[in-house]
Design an enzyme around this catalytic site. Structure first.
Site, PDB file in Angstrom:
ATOM      1  N   TYR A  50      -2.803   6.073  -3.869  1.00  9.33           N
ATOM      2  CA  TYR A  50      -2.431   5.610  -2.535  1.00  9.33           C
ATOM      3  C   TYR A  50      -3.161   6.468  -1.515  1.00  9.33           C
ATOM      4  O   TYR A  50      -3.008   7.687  -1.489  1.00  9.33           O
ATOM      5  CB  TYR A  50      -0.922   5.732  -2.349  1.00  9.33           C
ATOM      6  CG  TYR A  50      -0.361   4.911  -1.220  1.00  9.33           C
ATOM      7  CD1 TYR A  50       0.177   3.653  -1.466  1.00  9.33           C
ATOM      8  CD2 TYR A  50      -0.353   5.393   0.083  1.00  9.33           C
ATOM      9  CE1 TYR A  50       0.704   2.893  -0.432  1.00  9.33           C
ATOM     10  CE2 TYR A  50       0.172   4.644   1.113  1.00  9.33           C
ATOM     11  CZ  TYR A  50       0.702   3.390   0.857  1.00  9.33           C
ATOM     12  OH  TYR A  50       1.227   2.641   1.882  1.00  9.33           O
TER      13      TYR A  50
ATOM     14  N   TYR B  99      -5.669  -3.021   2.720  1.00  9.48           N
ATOM     15  CA  TYR B  99      -4.418  -2.264   2.819  1.00  9.48           C
ATOM     16  C   TYR B  99      -3.237  -3.176   2.518  1.00  9.48           C
ATOM     17  O   TYR B  99      -2.769  -3.907   3.373  1.00  9.48           O
ATOM     18  CB  TYR B  99      -4.283  -1.652   4.219  1.00  9.48           C
ATOM     19  CG  TYR B  99      -3.039  -0.808   4.399  1.00  9.48           C
ATOM     20  CD1 TYR B  99      -2.796   0.272   3.576  1.00  9.48           C
ATOM     21  CD2 TYR B  99      -2.120  -1.094   5.404  1.00  9.48           C
ATOM     22  CE1 TYR B  99      -1.665   1.054   3.753  1.00  9.48           C
ATOM     23  CE2 TYR B  99      -0.981  -0.314   5.588  1.00  9.48           C
ATOM     24  CZ  TYR B  99      -0.759   0.759   4.746  1.00  9.48           C
ATOM     25  OH  TYR B  99       0.357   1.534   4.915  1.00  9.48           O
TER      26      TYR B  99
END
Length: 390
Positions: free
Chosen positions: A288, A338
């Site tokens: 992440y 994203y």
């Protein structure tokens, strides 16, 4: 994980919608499309689905009512899961346990969001929100009025403690853009240099524009089922060998670990222990990366390098194509798209299947996936593999 080998969980389907500056569709519509794509990718029908787990970036945009939109009757498992960027890993964990226990046979996990609006900059997505009042208002009164500012504070603390430099963070952005150049789904594919990173404008010092992730519209879904069911399906199964979560709950008090250690330090080793593996067994890491700093901190907390050595490790070239540890092989959230925790998860599935094309890592026996949420407070880790437990 214990229990019947036939019931052990695998990811059998992956659905990715159009991604990026895609307008005219709601998050719920993206979610429904992603579910249909994932189910079709697996070679299943919607009628085969008996579990649905949802997650959304925009509050209230995608919930359990997605079941009605998809006209899925008689489900055995339905829930909305929210631990921010850790939600994708949490959904796969819950789906895996449900499949292992026989609570459900085919569980779809989906994330979707549509924050971008045509004609407006991405900054408009996160401005105009009300600030807290009373005692809680002391934090924004001190200048921490955005997520960018809080992560900048965390990055600055790491820099002051360990000597981490902006150029070292830039090396992460450069490496991921090099991977993105080989990913046809990536939003940003033009190569960059550390000089480009340094020249990009400040967002919240010490974070430059190229330290910060994209904003995207779209949806991603995965299908979790049992190993015996997956053996009859269309795609090579991706086995879920281990999973874990960590939730540190920072107290916002002095002398805490904020900025220095995240919940990855708890979740990473626990997931590897479940898988019966060590950090040295990992071939690919999909992390992440809402900011370059987040990826750096996770590398340290997982144990790929010692605490405080994330900067030199990144600057060594280890993370990019040809490096010793392929990281974010699709370009990550910095350069690809994203979709919260579904960004690293989707690329992990692609790599574990061996479907990466030009960006396929040379080894993919063990793929480690991270999800970070709530300003480093929440974390989920998955250990995936094209091979079942030995």
């Amino acid at each position: 994980m214990t229990g019947s080998a036939a019931r052990r969980p695998v990811i059998a389907g992956l659905g990715i919608t159009e991604m990026g500056k895609v307008y005219g569709r709601s998050a719920a519509q993206f979610a429904a499309d992603a579910v249909r794509l994932a189910v079709a990718d697996a070679g299943l029908e919607l009628s085969d689905v008996d579990g649905l787990l949802t997650n959304t970036g925009t509050p209230g945009a995608v919930g359990v009512d997605l079941q009605s939109q998809l006209q899925l009757p008689d489900l055995r498992l339905v829930s909305e899961i929210q631990s921010f960027g850790a939600s994708a890993g949490a959904m796969v964990s819950h789906a895996s346990m449900a499949v292992q226990a026989g609570m459900a046979d085919v569980v779809v996990c989906v994330f979707a969001d549509a924050p971008l609006r045509e004609g407006e900059g991405s900054a408009a997505v996160y401005t105009g929100r009300g600030l807290p009042t009373g005692f809680a208002g002391l934090v924004p009164a001190a200048g921490l009025t955005s997520v960018n500012a809080v992560y900048a504070l965390a990055a600055r603390r790491h820099m002051e403690t360990y000597g981490t430099t902006s150029e070292q963070l830039g090396a992460i952005a450069v490496a991921q853009r090099a991977w993105a150049a080989m990913n046809p789904l990536a939003q940003m594919r033009e190569p960059i240099t550390v000089d480009d990173h340094q020249a990009s404008r400040w967002i919240a010092e010490p974070l430059h524009l190229l330290d910060c992730c994209l904003v995207s519209n779209g949806g991603i879904a995965v299908v979790v089922t049992s190993a015996d069911r997956a053996a009859q399906l269309r795609q090579p199964p991706v086995h879920v060998l281990g999973f874990a979560q960590g939730h540190v709950g920072y107290p916002n008090a002095r002398d805490g670990r904020f900025g220095l250690v995240s919940a990855a330090a708890q979740a990473g080793p626990a997931a590897l222990k479940m898988a019966g593996l060590d950090i040295s067994d990992v071939d690919v890491a999909e992390l992440y990366d809402c900011y370059t700093y987040t990826a750096l901190l996770t590398l340290e907390d997982y144990g790929f390098c010692a605490k405080g050595e994330g900067g030199p490790f990144a600057a060594s070239g280890a993370l990019g194509p040809g490096g010793s540890l392929p990281v974010n092989t699709g370009g990550g959230q910095l350069s690809s798209y994203y979709m919260w925790g579904m960004t690293p998860l989707s690329e992990a599935v692609i790599q574990a299947r061996g479907h990466g094309g030009l960006r396929q890592a040379p080894r993919n026996d063990v793929v480690l996936v991270s999800g970070n949420g709530g300003l480093l407070s929440h974390h989920a880790t998955l250990v995936l593999s094209p091979h079942p437990h030995s």
